[in-house]
Design a protein around this motif. Structure first.
Motif, short mmCIF file in Angstrom:
data_model
loop_
_atom_site.label_atom_id
_atom_site.label_comp_id
_atom_site.label_asym_id
_atom_site.label_seq_id
_atom_site.Cartn_x
_atom_site.Cartn_y
_atom_site.Cartn_z
N ASN A 80 6.30 2.22 2.50
CA ASN A 80 5.46 3.14 1.74
C ASN A 80 5.54 4.57 2.29
O ASN A 80 4.52 5.19 2.62
CB ASN A 80 4.00 2.66 1.73
N TYR A 90 1.35 0.47 -2.86
CA TYR A 90 2.71 -0.06 -2.75
C TYR A 90 2.80 -1.07 -1.61
O TYR A 90 3.46 -2.10 -1.71
CB TYR A 90 3.69 1.09 -2.52
N GLN A 167 8.38 3.23 -6.65
CA GLN A 167 7.38 3.54 -5.62
C GLN A 167 7.97 4.34 -4.45
O GLN A 167 7.23 4.87 -3.63
CB GLN A 167 6.77 2.25 -5.10
#
Length: 282
Positions: A80, A90, A167
């Motif tokens: 992340n 995420y 993401q």
């Protein structure tokens, strides 16, 4: 309560208790119900319509590699890095995906042999966040390519992805040139890179290492493309031809060398490795 009702209830509870939940597998194509054991024995291919179901890395390694292969160590990358969050963090999505899958990210590689021919085999698992390409996938791909160079053997890549991992934003897109550089090193070493396109292979994966192979194989019916059909149709404002973006269509138009049923894939790969591997670099 009558004795008939008592017997019916006891039989019903017995059936619920003793019947496994995964006894049957429903074919996504023809909706045929197949015994799960028969489905797995047939390499996850429907015996009625020939639909090739999606398989993970463990099953793929067992189908293709000789016994005694070794799974390469998992890579470590920042998690992340953009502190991304949509409806969930995420990091929470990663935890959920790892809890539901045997490996820590979407790409796993193993070293071994295919019918005696040394090879590094990497597999993308669509079950892990749609096989999306993030930093972990890119790093695992590079490590696998580097291991092939170290062992002086072929690199076989099974692709299955919805594209880049949103993401991770631009960091996911950076894996496209990163993997391309790794393949350049493999090419300079004179080692073959074989790609097996499985269902589905789309987006940034198709735009990078999925289409850079020395040989491109595909499983029957696999969806292969960059943009989605609806986007293409709305852009060109024309009806798309039947079978568009499927493996057989790409074979007819020169983007795929051969469409190979799963039952013949191991033998086909072994034959290609026999042709392509330099005998003086064993």
């Amino acid at each position: 309560m009558s004795w008939i009702t008592k017997v019916r209830n006891s039989l019903g509870s017995l059936g619920k208790r003793d019947t496994p939940d995964n006894l049957w597998t429903k074919c996504p194509s023809c909706a045929e119900m197949v015994f799960t054991q028969a489905w797995e024995d047939n390499l996850s291919v429907c015996p009625r319509c020939g639909h090739h179901g999606r398989v993970g890395a463990q099953a793929r390694f067992a189908q293709v590699l000789d016994p005694g292969y070794t799974v390469l160590p998992a890579v470590t990358v920042p998690e992340n890095p953009l502190n991304f969050r949509d409806s969930k963090k995420y990091s929470d999505r990663l935890k959920a995906a790892r809890a539901a899958n045997p490996f820590p990210d979407a790409l796993t590689a193993a070293e071994g042999a295919i019918d005696g021919h040394a090879a590094i085999v990497a597999v993308q698992d669509f079950a892990f966040m749609g096989g999306s390409m993030g930093m972990a996938v890119g790093e695992a791909f590079v490590r696998a390519a580097e291991r092939a160079v170290e062992r002086k053997c072929a690199f076989v890549m099974f692709t299955a992805a919805g594209g880049a991992r949103m993401q991770e934003g631009i960091l996911s897109l950076m894996q496209m040139p990163k993997t391309t550089v790794a393949l350049r090193r493999l090419s300079r070493a004179g080692l073959p890179y074989i790609v097996v396109l499985t269902d589905p292979t789309t987006g940034g994966v198709t735009a990078s290492y999925a289409m850079l192979g020395d040989v491109h194989l595909a499983e029957p019916g696999a969806l292969i493309g960059f943009a989605g059909q609806r986007v293409i149709r709305d852009t060109i404002r024309e009806k798309l031809p039947d079978g568009f973006q499927r493996a057989e269509y790409l074979r007819e138009h020169g983007m795929v060398d051969q469409v190979v049923p799963r039952s013949e894939l191991r033998a086909t790969l072994a034959r290609l490795l026999d042709y392509l591997t330099r005998k003086d670099v064993a």
